[in-house]
Design a protein around this motif. Structure first.
Motif, mmCIF file in Angstrom:
data_model
loop_
_atom_site.group_PDB
_atom_site.id
_atom_site.type_symbol
_atom_site.label_atom_id
_atom_site.label_comp_id
_atom_site.label_asym_id
_atom_site.label_seq_id
_atom_site.Cartn_x
_atom_site.Cartn_y
_atom_site.Cartn_z
ATOM 1 N N THR A 196 0.841 -1.187 0.000
ATOM 2 C CA THR A 196 0.000 0.000 0.000
ATOM 3 C C THR A 196 0.879 1.239 0.000
ATOM 4 O O THR A 196 1.847 1.322 0.769
ATOM 5 C CB THR A 196 -0.913 0.039 1.239
ATOM 6 N N VAL A 197 0.547 2.171 -0.860
ATOM 7 C CA VAL A 197 1.279 3.435 -0.909
ATOM 8 C C VAL A 197 0.674 4.379 0.112
ATOM 9 O O VAL A 197 -0.503 4.724 0.036
ATOM 10 C CB VAL A 197 1.210 4.043 -2.329
ATOM 11 N N ASP A 198 1.468 4.781 1.077
ATOM 12 C CA ASP A 198 0.977 5.627 2.163
ATOM 13 C C ASP A 198 0.994 7.105 1.771
ATOM 14 O O ASP A 198 1.681 7.513 0.836
ATOM 15 C CB ASP A 198 1.840 5.438 3.414
ATOM 16 N N VAL A 199 0.236 7.894 2.515
ATOM 17 C CA VAL A 199 0.263 9.343 2.345
ATOM 18 C C VAL A 199 1.649 9.849 2.729
ATOM 19 O O VAL A 199 2.206 9.467 3.755
ATOM 20 C CB VAL A 199 -0.815 10.017 3.214
ATOM 21 N N GLU A 200 2.219 10.703 1.898
ATOM 22 C CA GLU A 200 3.574 11.184 2.122
ATOM 23 C C GLU A 200 3.667 12.217 3.243
ATOM 24 O O GLU A 200 4.638 12.268 3.980
ATOM 25 C CB GLU A 200 4.127 11.808 0.831
ATOM 26 N N CYS A 201 2.661 13.077 3.336
ATOM 27 C CA CYS A 201 2.730 14.193 4.286
ATOM 28 C C CYS A 201 2.555 13.667 5.707
ATOM 29 O O CYS A 201 1.437 13.442 6.171
ATOM 30 C CB CYS A 201 1.679 15.245 3.972
ATOM 31 N N SER A 202 3.651 13.466 6.412
ATOM 32 C CA SER A 202 3.621 12.773 7.694
ATOM 33 C C SER A 202 3.236 13.647 8.870
ATOM 34 O O SER A 202 2.986 13.137 9.966
ATOM 35 C CB SER A 202 5.001 12.160 7.974
ATOM 36 N N TRP A 203 3.194 14.994 8.685
ATOM 37 C CA TRP A 203 2.863 15.815 9.849
ATOM 38 C C TRP A 203 1.441 15.579 10.335
ATOM 39 O O TRP A 203 1.102 15.895 11.482
ATOM 40 C CB TRP A 203 3.094 17.296 9.586
ATOM 41 N N VAL A 204 0.587 15.008 9.483
ATOM 42 C CA VAL A 204 -0.783 14.702 9.906
ATOM 43 C C VAL A 204 -0.772 13.811 11.146
ATOM 44 O O VAL A 204 -1.616 13.918 12.026
ATOM 45 C CB VAL A 204 -1.548 14.017 8.755
#
Length: 228
Positions: A196-204
């Motif tokens: 699964t390709v995760d969301v890149e923006c990790s600050w969430v």
């Protein structure tokens, strides 16, 4: 063939738009909240503090270095911008080249907002970004953006070689360049292996309110593909 994989590049330089009046939530005057030239030009203080109400990235780095965030803050800001760009590209991938044309490209302008904690927020993606020049920094920036785009696209078609992810060197502005950020083939490889390709923006993940974080994470993951 049939369009091939997408390659996404992000430019390593840019500029910040500023307001001529101090920000406050106690006053809803547009000049305190909207940094677009069309709004700022109406104020008597336009251009008083920064040429054309714009800061170069170098000037922004100097400002951050003198702030509580320190000299390393911009690297974290740029990493967030890059991550958000990758998420946007993934979300819009299916609509970017509907006729599956070979050798096509498009230039987008992405507007971000940086909050007081150096967290980056996506405002909008422009399909017709402004290439106007309003100051000395843009006199170097805009030609470097355009020349770099042509170096990544048209020049490589006529060279007859494979896609080269290394950024071309822009004459006169060697420090300004496009950086390879994403290739759709890499995502396809992950999916082919059942990943699964995760969301890149990790600050969430680090939003203090856990419930808000969960809601926001879900809304990002569920966002349908859309033309930026």
């Amino acid at each position: 063939p049939e369009g091939g994989p997408f390659h996404g590049y992000i430019f390593n330089d840019g500029y910040l738009r500023t307001t001529s009046e101090p920000f406050t939530i106690e006053n809803l005057d547009r000049r305190l909240h909207i940094t677009n030239d069309q709004v700022q030009r109406l104020g008597n203080e336009y251009g008083r503090f920064e040429e054309g109400n714009k800061l170069s990235i170098g000037e922004f780095k100097a400002f951050l270095a003198q702030s509580r965030h320190g000299a390393g803050a911009y690297a974290k800001i740029f990493a967030q911008m890059k991550s958000i760009f990758v998420d946007v590209a993934r979300a819009a991938k299916d609509d970017l080249n509907p006729r599956a044309l070979d050798h096509c490209f498009e230039l987008f302008g992405i507007d971000f907002m940086v909050d007081e904690d150096c967290r980056v927020w996506l405002l909008e993606v422009n399909t017709d970004p402004s290439l106007e020049v309003h100051g000395k920094h843009q006199e170097k920036l805009i030609p470097a953006v355009v020349e770099g785009v042509l170096g990544l696209t048209v020049d490589r078609i006529f060279s007859g070689g494979p896609v080269d992810r290394r950024p071309p060197i822009v004459q006169g502005s060697p420090s300004m360049r496009w950086l390879h950020a994403w290739c759709s083939a890499d995502d396809d490889a992950v999916a082919a292996e059942g990943g699964t390709v995760d969301v890149e923006c990790s600050w969430v993940e680090r939003i203090p309110d856990a419930e808000a974080a969960e809601l926001l994470r879900g809304s990002v993951a569920a966002t349908p593909a859309a033309q930026p």
